[in-house]
Write an enzyme that holds these catalytic residues in place. Structure first.
Site, PDB file in Angstrom:
ATOM      1  N   HIS A 267       0.884  -5.154   5.734  1.00  0.00           N
ATOM      2  CA  HIS A 267       0.115  -4.567   4.633  1.00  0.00           C
ATOM      3  C   HIS A 267      -0.964  -3.623   5.139  1.00  0.00           C
ATOM      4  O   HIS A 267      -1.317  -2.659   4.450  1.00  0.00           O
ATOM      5  CB  HIS A 267      -0.516  -5.672   3.789  1.00  0.00           C
ATOM      6  CG  HIS A 267      -1.060  -5.183   2.479  1.00  0.00           C
ATOM      7  ND1 HIS A 267      -0.257  -4.785   1.437  1.00  0.00           N
ATOM      8  CD2 HIS A 267      -2.344  -4.997   2.051  1.00  0.00           C
ATOM      9  CE1 HIS A 267      -0.999  -4.393   0.418  1.00  0.00           C
ATOM     10  NE2 HIS A 267      -2.273  -4.513   0.767  1.00  0.00           N
TER      11      HIS A 267
ATOM     12  N   ARG B 232      -0.167   0.005   5.151  1.00  0.00           N
ATOM     13  CA  ARG B 232      -0.297   0.740   3.887  1.00  0.00           C
ATOM     14  C   ARG B 232      -1.693   1.357   3.767  1.00  0.00           C
ATOM     15  O   ARG B 232      -1.846   2.519   3.375  1.00  0.00           O
ATOM     16  CB  ARG B 232      -0.015  -0.188   2.694  1.00  0.00           C
ATOM     17  CG  ARG B 232       1.428  -0.610   2.594  1.00  0.00           C
ATOM     18  CD  ARG B 232       1.669  -1.610   1.485  1.00  0.00           C
ATOM     19  NE  ARG B 232       1.395  -1.104   0.150  1.00  0.00           N
ATOM     20  CZ  ARG B 232       2.194  -0.306  -0.552  1.00  0.00           C
ATOM     21  NH1 ARG B 232       3.354   0.092  -0.037  1.00  0.00           N
ATOM     22  NH2 ARG B 232       1.872   0.074  -1.769  1.00  0.00           N
TER      23      ARG B 232
ATOM     24  N   TYR C 279      -7.123   1.882  -1.548  1.00  0.00           N
ATOM     25  CA  TYR C 279      -6.482   1.748  -0.249  1.00  0.00           C
ATOM     26  C   TYR C 279      -7.088   2.692   0.789  1.00  0.00           C
ATOM     27  O   TYR C 279      -6.855   2.529   1.983  1.00  0.00           O
ATOM     28  CB  TYR C 279      -4.982   2.049  -0.363  1.00  0.00           C
ATOM     29  CG  TYR C 279      -4.156   0.854  -0.788  1.00  0.00           C
ATOM     30  CD1 TYR C 279      -3.213   0.304   0.060  1.00  0.00           C
ATOM     31  CD2 TYR C 279      -4.316   0.275  -2.037  1.00  0.00           C
ATOM     32  CE1 TYR C 279      -2.443  -0.792  -0.325  1.00  0.00           C
ATOM     33  CE2 TYR C 279      -3.561  -0.818  -2.430  1.00  0.00           C
ATOM     34  CZ  TYR C 279      -2.636  -1.349  -1.579  1.00  0.00           C
ATOM     35  OH  TYR C 279      -1.890  -2.436  -1.961  1.00  0.00           O
TER      36      TYR C 279
END
Length: 443
Positions: free
Chosen positions: A256, A259, A292
Site C-alpha cells: 500500500h 500507492r 495520498y
C-alpha cells in the site's frame, strides 16, 4: 424487533460489498453492541453516541478506529432512515460524531530504500540462478516481479491477487483490473511500462510452462515453487515477504505504501496531472487522491525562493561566506568621515604623529557606546583631529576657535559612534602650543 445487527445485515444484503468491507461493517456493529448491549434502538440518540465515544476514547481506543465505527454506523443508520426501517426518528444519531485524528507519519518510501530493496531482490535472483538453491525469499524472480508491479502501477494488494492470466493483454500492453476486486467497483486498465514489461513477461512465460488456464490466478507463488502447497496465493504470503524485506532494508515497505509513493512522485512531475494520478489509483474522487499525496517540502522551498526572487526580497539580504570569517566591513558599518575646519590649508597634514598622551591630565569621562567600533577607524580619527590642531602654534587670542573645534570634534565622535575613549581637557602647557589630546578609556 429491529436491532443494530439486523440493520447492518440489511445494508450488506442491499449493497454489492466486498467481503472485507462487509467485515468492517459487522465489526463496527459489534463494538456498538458491546457498549449498548440490549438498549432499545430508539434510545440510541446523539447524546448516547457521544457518551459512548467519550468512554472508548478514554479507555485507549484510537481516534482513527472511532472514526471507522462512526462512519460505518452512520451509513447503516442513514440507509435505515431512508428506507423507513426506523419510524421513531429521522435524525441520524451518528451524524457529526467523528473526531480529528492526529496526523499520520509519512507513508511514502524514499527512493534510496526502494533501490536498495530492488538491488537485494535482484541479487537473490542471481544467487538462485547460479547456485540452484533456495534463497531467503523464493522464488526470487517471482517476488521481484511482484515488487515491480507494485512500484510501477500502485495496484492494490487485493487487485493483484485477483488478476487472472487472461487479464493481461500483451498485444495492447494493458492490464485489466476488474471492478469486483476494487473498492470503487469500477474496472479500469493499467498500462505496461518498459520497466515492468520484462518482469511481467517472465510471469506469463512461466505460467504457460506450468499450464495456466485463462481464469487462473496470475500472481500465485504456489504454482511456481515446490516449496509452497497452497492452492491460491493469499494476503498472508505477500505480507510475510514484505516483512522480510522491511527487516533487510531497515525501512518499512508494504504494497500500500507504493500507492502513496506513486501519487506523491507523480505530483512532483512538471505537469502535476492530478486527474492522471486519480485514474491510475482508481479513486472515486480527487479528495481521496489528495490524501495520498505527501507534502513536498523541497518543492515548497523552491517555490518560496522563486517568489522572493520575483519580488526582489533577496536584494536586501547580506550574503555571508560560511567557510571563512566575514570581513570587518560586513560586521561594522564604515566609519563616518570626520571633516574639521582647516586653520591653515597651506600646511600639509603629518602622516605619523607621536604619542600625545601626557601624565598630568584632567579627564572628563564619556559613556562608552554599547556597540563595538573598529579601533583602526578610531585611531585614524584621533590622528586626523590631532593633526588639524597641531599645525603650528596659535596665538593666545585664538584659543576660542580651538575650543569650538574641540566641541565640534567631540560631538562628531559621539554621533558617529567612534567616541569610544575619554576626552581630556587641555593642560595649561598644552594650551600654550595649541594641542588637544585624547586617550582611550580603560576597558
Amino acid at each position: 424487533m429491529t436491532t443494530p445487527l439486523t440493520l447492518t445485515e440489511e445494508y450488506i444484503f442491499a449493497h454489492d460489498l466486498r467481503e472485507a468491507s462487509a467485515k468492517i461493517y459487522r465489526a463496527s456493529t459489534k463494538a456498538l453492541l458491546k457498549h449498548f448491549r440490549t438498549t432499545p434502538i430508539d434510545q440510541i440518540d446523539h447524546r448516547a453516541v457521544l457518551t459512548w465515544r467519550k468512554r472508548v476514547l478514554e479507555n485507549g481506543l484510537s481516534k482513527r478506529s472511532w472514526n471507522t465505527y462512526s462512519n460505518h454506523l452512520r451509513t447503516v443508520w442513514g440507509y435505515a432512515i431512508e428506507n423507513g426501517m426506523m419510524t421513531h426518528t429521522t435524525i441520524n444519531p451518528f451524524k457529526k460524531t467523528s473526531v480529528i485524528p492526529p496526523k499520520r507519519a509519512s507513508k511514502t518510501i524514499n527512493g534510496d530504500a526502494i533501490q536498495r530493496a530492488r538491488n537485494w531482490l535482484t541479487g537473490l535472483v542471481g544467487q538462485e540462478r547460479s547456485t540452484h538453491e533456495r534463497s531467503q525469499i523464493t522464488p526470487a524472480w517471482f517476488w521481484l516481479a511482484a515488487f515491480e508491479m507494485f512500484y510501477y502501477t500502485g495496484i492494490r494488494l487485493n487487485a493483484l491477487l485477483c488478476l487472472r492470466f487472461k487479464d493481461v493483454d500483451w498485444d495492447s500492453q494493458m492490464i485489466l483490473v476488474r471492478g469486483e476486486t476494487e473498492k470503487t467497483h469500477r474496472e479500469f486498465f493499467l498500462p505496461i511500462m518498459d520497466g515492468l514489461a520484462p518482469h511481467l513477461c517472465r510471469i506469463l512465460g512461466e505460467a504457460e510452462k506450468v499450464g495456466f488456464s485463462p481464469d487462473d490466478q496470475l500472481f500465485n507463488v504456489n504454482r511456481f515453487s515446490r516449496h509452497y502447497h497452497g492452492k491460491e496465493m493469499n494476503i498472508d504470503q505477500v505480507e510475510s515477504m514484505y516483512r522480510k524485506l522491511t527487516d533487510k532494508i531497515g525501512v518499512r515497505i508494504t504494497p500500500h505504501r507504493f500507492r502513496h509513493t506513486l501519487a506523491t512522485d507523480l505530483m512532483k512531475q512538471p505537469e502535476r496531472n492530478i486527474h492522471l494520478t486519480k485514474s491510475l489509483l482508481n479513486h472515486s474522487n480527487i479528495a481521496t487522491t489528495m490524501n495520498y499525496i505527501e507534502v513536498d517540502y523541497d518543492h515548497m522551498r523552491v517555490v518560496l525562493h522563486e517568489r522572493s526572487l520575483a519580488q526582489g526580497a533577496l536584494n536586501q539580504v547580506r550574503r555571508v561566506d560560511p567557510s571563512r570569517t566575514p570581513p570587518a566591513s560586513s560586521v561594522t558599518p564604515p566609519p563616518t568621515q570626520i571633516r574639521l575646519p582647516s586653520r591653515d590649508s597651506a600646511h600639509p597634514e603629518p602622516k605619523n604623529l607621536p604619542n600625545l598622551q601626557q601624565p598630568d591630565t584632567t579627564e572628563v569621562g564619556l559613556d562608552r557606546p554599547s556597540r563595538s567600533t573598529g579601533t583602526g577607524a578610531l585611531q585614524k580619527a584621533l590622528e586626523l583631529a590631532s593633526a588639524q590642531l597641531h599645525r603650528g602654534s596659535m596665538p593666545p587670542a585664538m584659543e576660542s576657535p580651538a575650543d569650538q573645534i574641540e566641541q565640534s570634534l567631540l560631538l562628531t565622535l559621539i554621533s558617529s559612534g567612534l567616541g569610544a575613549g575619554t576626552f581630556r581637557k587641555r593642560t595649561s602647557s598644552e594650551r600654550s602650543i595649541g594641542i588637544t589630546s585624547f586617550s582611550r578609556a580603560s576597558p
